[in-house]
Design a protein around this motif. Sequence first.
Motif, PDB file in Angstrom:
ATOM      1  N   VAL A   1       1.076  -0.886  12.185  1.00 44.53           N
ATOM      2  CA  VAL A   1       1.911   0.286  12.429  1.00 44.53           C
ATOM      3  C   VAL A   1       2.679   0.115  13.728  1.00 44.53           C
ATOM      4  O   VAL A   1       2.361  -0.744  14.555  1.00 44.53           O
ATOM      5  CB  VAL A   1       1.052   1.567  12.483  1.00 44.53           C
ATOM      6  CG1 VAL A   1       0.300   1.765  11.173  1.00 44.53           C
ATOM      7  CG2 VAL A   1       0.071   1.527  13.654  1.00 44.53           C
ATOM      8  N   GLU A   2       3.701   0.947  13.922  1.00 40.21           N
ATOM      9  CA  GLU A   2       4.508   0.871  15.141  1.00 40.21           C
ATOM     10  C   GLU A   2       3.804   1.541  16.315  1.00 40.21           C
ATOM     11  O   GLU A   2       3.877   1.076  17.446  1.00 40.21           O
ATOM     12  CB  GLU A   2       5.867   1.532  14.884  1.00 40.21           C
ATOM     13  CG  GLU A   2       6.708   0.770  13.867  1.00 40.21           C
ATOM     14  CD  GLU A   2       7.894   1.576  13.388  1.00 40.21           C
ATOM     15  OE1 GLU A   2       8.043   2.743  13.813  1.00 40.21           O
ATOM     16  OE2 GLU A   2       8.672   1.053  12.575  1.00 40.21           O
TER      17      GLU A   2
ATOM     18  N   GLU B   1       5.807   4.045   0.465  1.00 42.29           N
ATOM     19  CA  GLU B   1       5.340   2.666   0.328  1.00 42.29           C
ATOM     20  C   GLU B   1       5.298   1.990   1.694  1.00 42.29           C
ATOM     21  O   GLU B   1       6.106   2.286   2.576  1.00 42.29           O
ATOM     22  CB  GLU B   1       6.273   1.878  -0.588  1.00 42.29           C
ATOM     23  CG  GLU B   1       6.238   2.306  -2.037  1.00 42.29           C
ATOM     24  CD  GLU B   1       7.127   1.424  -2.906  1.00 42.29           C
ATOM     25  OE1 GLU B   1       7.730   0.469  -2.373  1.00 42.29           O
ATOM     26  OE2 GLU B   1       7.218   1.693  -4.117  1.00 42.29           O
ATOM     27  N   VAL B   2       4.342   1.078   1.867  1.00 45.39           N
ATOM     28  CA  VAL B   2       4.272   0.283   3.092  1.00 45.39           C
ATOM     29  C   VAL B   2       4.266  -1.191   2.721  1.00 45.39           C
ATOM     30  O   VAL B   2       3.756  -1.590   1.665  1.00 45.39           O
ATOM     31  CB  VAL B   2       3.030   0.632   3.938  1.00 45.39           C
ATOM     32  CG1 VAL B   2       3.134   2.043   4.480  1.00 45.39           C
ATOM     33  CG2 VAL B   2       1.751   0.469   3.144  1.00 45.39           C
ATOM     34  N   SER B   3       4.825  -1.993   3.624  1.00 44.90           N
ATOM     35  CA  SER B   3       4.959  -3.428   3.361  1.00 44.90           C
ATOM     36  C   SER B   3       3.952  -4.271   4.124  1.00 44.90           C
ATOM     37  O   SER B   3       3.924  -5.488   3.988  1.00 44.90           O
ATOM     38  CB  SER B   3       6.379  -3.880   3.723  1.00 44.90           C
ATOM     39  OG  SER B   3       6.676  -3.538   5.073  1.00 44.90           O
TER      40      SER B   3
ATOM     41  N   SER C   1       2.838   6.019  13.383  1.00 43.70           N
ATOM     42  CA  SER C   1       4.208   5.901  12.881  1.00 43.70           C
ATOM     43  C   SER C   1       4.364   4.561  12.176  1.00 43.70           C
ATOM     44  O   SER C   1       3.753   3.556  12.559  1.00 43.70           O
ATOM     45  CB  SER C   1       5.221   6.025  14.022  1.00 43.70           C
ATOM     46  OG  SER C   1       5.065   4.966  14.955  1.00 43.70           O
ATOM     47  N   PHE C   2       5.169   4.573  11.134  1.00 46.50           N
ATOM     48  CA  PHE C   2       5.443   3.356  10.367  1.00 46.50           C
ATOM     49  C   PHE C   2       6.896   3.399   9.914  1.00 46.50           C
ATOM     50  O   PHE C   2       7.349   4.399   9.342  1.00 46.50           O
ATOM     51  CB  PHE C   2       4.508   3.266   9.149  1.00 46.50           C
ATOM     52  CG  PHE C   2       4.653   1.988   8.367  1.00 46.50           C
ATOM     53  CD1 PHE C   2       3.878   0.880   8.673  1.00 46.50           C
ATOM     54  CD2 PHE C   2       5.584   1.883   7.337  1.00 46.50           C
ATOM     55  CE1 PHE C   2       4.017  -0.303   7.967  1.00 46.50           C
ATOM     56  CE2 PHE C   2       5.735   0.706   6.629  1.00 46.50           C
ATOM     57  CZ  PHE C   2       4.950  -0.396   6.944  1.00 46.50           C
TER      58      PHE C   2
ATOM     59  N   GLY D   1       0.826  -1.200   0.000  1.00 50.86           N
ATOM     60  CA  GLY D   1       0.000   0.000   0.000  1.00 50.86           C
ATOM     61  C   GLY D   1       0.858   1.246   0.000  1.00 50.86           C
ATOM     62  O   GLY D   1       2.095   1.179  -0.028  1.00 50.86           O
ATOM     63  N   TYR D   2       0.182   2.401   0.049  1.00 51.30           N
ATOM     64  CA  TYR D   2       0.881   3.679  -0.044  1.00 51.30           C
ATOM     65  C   TYR D   2       0.280   4.668   0.952  1.00 51.30           C
ATOM     66  O   TYR D   2      -0.936   4.691   1.172  1.00 51.30           O
ATOM     67  CB  TYR D   2       0.765   4.263  -1.456  1.00 51.30           C
ATOM     68  CG  TYR D   2       1.149   3.301  -2.553  1.00 51.30           C
ATOM     69  CD1 TYR D   2       2.470   3.188  -2.983  1.00 51.30           C
ATOM     70  CD2 TYR D   2       0.183   2.498  -3.159  1.00 51.30           C
ATOM     71  CE1 TYR D   2       2.820   2.300  -3.992  1.00 51.30           C
ATOM     72  CE2 TYR D   2       0.526   1.609  -4.163  1.00 51.30           C
ATOM     73  CZ  TYR D   2       1.845   1.510  -4.578  1.00 51.30           C
ATOM     74  OH  TYR D   2       2.183   0.625  -5.567  1.00 51.30           O
TER      75      TYR D   2
END
Length: 363
Positions: A104-105, A98-100, A60-61, A28-29
């Motif tokens: 999330v943190e 971009e996210v994998s 946060s990510f 995702g984005y």
Amino acid sequence: AYAVKEKLAVSAYSSSWVNNTLSPAAYGYLVAYHSFADASFLAALLKAKFKVRFAEKEFSFNGKQFAKGTIIVLKKGNEDRLQQFVDLASAHHASVTEVSGGFVESGFDFGSEKVHLIKKPGVILLTGKGVNANAAGEVWHLFDQQLDYPVTLINAEDVDAGDLKNADVLILPDGNYKFLQNKDAGAAIKNWVQQGGKIIAFDNAAAQIARADWGFKSKKEDDDKKKDDKKDDKDAYADIKRYENRERDWIGNNIPGAIYKVELDNSHPLAFGYGSTYFTLKMSDEIYEFMKGGWNVGVIKKESQAAGFVGNRLQEKIKDGTVIGVQPLGSGSIVFFADDPIFRNFWENGKLMLANAVFLVNQ
């Protein structure tokens, strides 16, 4: 030109150009959301029928902080158009990460109730007799030339609840609307809002709704009554004025244009992308009572005038009230602006907020 009382922080210009190197294979984005340009990118995504979400809270990510209002586009539900997303992001110079994965943190994960799916809104703009032509024209231009998002124009004298069956947003620019003065017609529109519709009203349109008692109230109604009572008690001849003082009397009740500092509740989606303050261009003394059952998103407190001229009789009135608000009404809402947020399309400060009203509020 306007002089300001406050010292303005000045920094060197930096280009907003973003060079994204994105993969259409990402999970995702995340899209930064803090300007009207970002709202234009959101409009393009919705117009292209992407499934788009926004984060109500900060998170946060991968060690990076993301603000509330961040746009989230996941691969799931958009599988057949990810390359189109990459192309649109490049065309709009959007800041994309971009996210994998969906966890999330810190904050809320992408599947949380704090992450809202944005329904593509159908928008109607009222025009024609009774509507301020400049006010309607500036909104039309914003949608047609800047947001590039479809809007349907309907004559204000012909509008009824049947016209709104397939609409989600009804924009009322400054004007004098007959249906708000008609009990049956007004009730039909109000019922549409209660069923999930959204009205966005500026200037006198907002004042008319306030007089119709749809949940928020003009502050000056009580103030004027108190002044009338005081006048009756103290001076029965206060309305007798000298002809030679007519210009002075007129100036005291005039506001040709003044900038006021507005304190924002930027935890509300209407104010996403803004800091804690906003500057509104006031052309009238309209201000509303603080709402107990609604959201006072933008308020003017004491000594908030930043620039321009305000007659001495109006200065005491324009304080301690709401100028930007959201009044829930059943399943829908009324977003009201005491002033024109995009006046003549040169008041850049309000364009993002109008986009927020259309795309983010009540989602």
